[in-house]
Design an enzyme around this catalytic site. Structure first.
Site, PDB file in Angstrom:
ATOM      1  N   HIS A  77      52.509 114.265 101.636  1.00  0.00           N
ATOM      2  CA  HIS A  77      52.159 114.250 103.059  1.00  0.00           C
ATOM      3  C   HIS A  77      50.971 113.320 103.311  1.00  0.00           C
ATOM      4  O   HIS A  77      49.870 113.771 103.650  1.00  0.00           O
ATOM      5  CB  HIS A  77      51.811 115.662 103.539  1.00  0.00           C
ATOM      6  CG  HIS A  77      52.986 116.533 103.791  1.00  0.00           C
ATOM      7  ND1 HIS A  77      53.818 116.372 104.880  1.00  0.00           N
ATOM      8  CD2 HIS A  77      53.483 117.582 103.086  1.00  0.00           C
ATOM      9  CE1 HIS A  77      54.773 117.290 104.853  1.00  0.00           C
ATOM     10  NE2 HIS A  77      54.607 118.030 103.775  1.00  0.00           N
ATOM     11  N   CYS A 104      58.529 114.252 102.516  1.00  0.00           N
ATOM     12  CA  CYS A 104      58.509 115.587 101.915  1.00  0.00           C
ATOM     13  C   CYS A 104      59.898 116.230 101.914  1.00  0.00           C
ATOM     14  O   CYS A 104      60.794 115.758 101.240  1.00  0.00           O
ATOM     15  CB  CYS A 104      57.466 116.457 102.593  1.00  0.00           C
ATOM     16  SG  CYS A 104      57.003 117.895 101.578  1.00  0.00           S
ATOM     17  N   GLU A 164      50.343 111.710 105.798  1.00  0.00           N
ATOM     18  CA  GLU A 164      49.949 111.786 107.206  1.00  0.00           C
ATOM     19  C   GLU A 164      49.002 112.943 107.499  1.00  0.00           C
ATOM     20  O   GLU A 164      48.409 113.007 108.590  1.00  0.00           O
ATOM     21  CB  GLU A 164      51.193 111.917 108.093  1.00  0.00           C
ATOM     22  CG  GLU A 164      51.768 113.317 108.228  1.00  0.00           C
ATOM     23  CD  GLU A 164      52.592 113.782 107.028  1.00  0.00           C
ATOM     24  OE1 GLU A 164      53.146 114.896 107.089  1.00  0.00           O
ATOM     25  OE2 GLU A 164      52.683 113.038 106.031  1.00  0.00           O
TER      26      GLU A 164
END
Length: 313
Positions: free
Chosen positions: A235, A142, A237
């Site tokens: 993102h 990011c 994650e």
């Protein structure tokens, strides 16, 4: 194979409750294979939450991974206990003499801040420069992807008028690239950023392999030719509720955030969100560890050099 982390790290108990194999340091020491050494530079405010998210993805691999956590400076944190930082995080001075197989640089809530106004910008540049000679493959996530593009290609900061927030469809562009192996032709991934990553702009000003894009979100995944720098603009994650928590936070601060796109069932924030990107996130990190790190890195990290890298896919 498991990840190896300190026994007392909060993520350890969380991951074990999820039936994820976390190896104690004592047991790991008895293994006769060389584990991969991965450093995570955690720039997010809620460090315990973020480290757990990344450790979860790193755990889904047949490779043993030893993880070290790095902080950008020693300023007090508003969101993470000082005891946690002092116990589990390294200062750069403690790791700069080492070599690592992989480095992950997380995102940071700095989308509207100019690079030169970021309080730790000079230190971050130092770490990124250090990685060129001490890390096999660096994964920029990011905001870190935008920072990495500034450092490597001197690209100016491009900012969207409105924040991009939601879960977006992406298309792959080179199904035979190693990091895309096993990917569906289209996949979902979350974004939460102001940064703009135009495919045309990156094609015009860099030599990156642009591997996945979104009609709305722009470039999602790109790598340098040698796979030593991997840029992920979203993102993968994130937990299922991370976008929700950000949305509620922004509402509480008097902002008027748009409802995250393609996130809540029936676009209703009262409905629990569904994580539609989980399998993608695990596969992306598995491929990065295997094809960009494990198959590229020298066996002996003490003899780290450009010539040590394999050039085969």
């Amino acid at each position: 194979m498991p990840i190896r982390i300190p026994d007392q790290l909060p993520a350890s108990d969380v991951l074990r409750t999820e039936n994820i194999f976390v190896m104690s340091e004592t047991r790991a020491a008895s293994q006769e294979i060389r584990p991969l050494r991965v450093l995570i530079l955690n720039l997010m405010p809620k460090k315990i939450e973020t480290e757990t998210q990344f450790l979860r993805l790193l755990s889904n691999s047949p490779l043993q991974v030893n993880v070290e956590l790095l902080r950008i400076d020693n300023r007090p944190s508003k969101n993470t206990p000082t005891e946690h930082l002092d116990t589990f995080y390294r200062q750069f001075e403690m790791v700069k003499g080492k070599n690592f197989d992989g480095l992950i640089i997380t995102g940071a809530p700095l989308g509207l801040v100019q690079f030169e106004d970021v309080i730790y910008w000079d230190h971050l540049k130092t770490i990124m420069e250090w990685a060129k000679d001490h890390v096999t493959s660096t994964l920029y996530v990011c905001w870190a992807a935008q920072a990495g593009l500034k450092l490597l290609y001197d690209l100016p900061k491009k900012t969207r008028k409105e924040k991009l927030s939601g879960v977006y469809h992406h298309q792959i562009h080179n199904p035979f690239h190693p990091i895309l192996r096993g990917f569906d032709d289209t996949f979902l991934a979350p974004h939460s950023r102001y940064a703009d990553f135009s495919p045309h702009f990156l094609e015009e000003h860099t030599d990156l392999d642009i591997l996945a894009t979104s009609d709305v979100a722009g470039v999602y995944l790109a790598t340098t030719k040698d796979k030593r720098n991997v840029f992920v603009t979203g993102h993968p994650e994130y937990d299922s509720h991370t976008l929700h928590n950000e949305y509620i936070r922004d509402l509480g601060e008097g902002m008027e955030p748009a409802i995250p796109v393609n996130y809540y069932p029936n676009n209703n924030p009262d409905n629990p969100p569904i994580a539609s990107w989980r399998s993608h996130g695990h596969l992306l990190f598995l491929n990065w560890l295997n094809y960009c790190v494990y198959q590229q890195t020298p066996y002996d990290l003490d003899h780290f050099s450009e010539d040590a890298f394999t050039k085969d896919d």
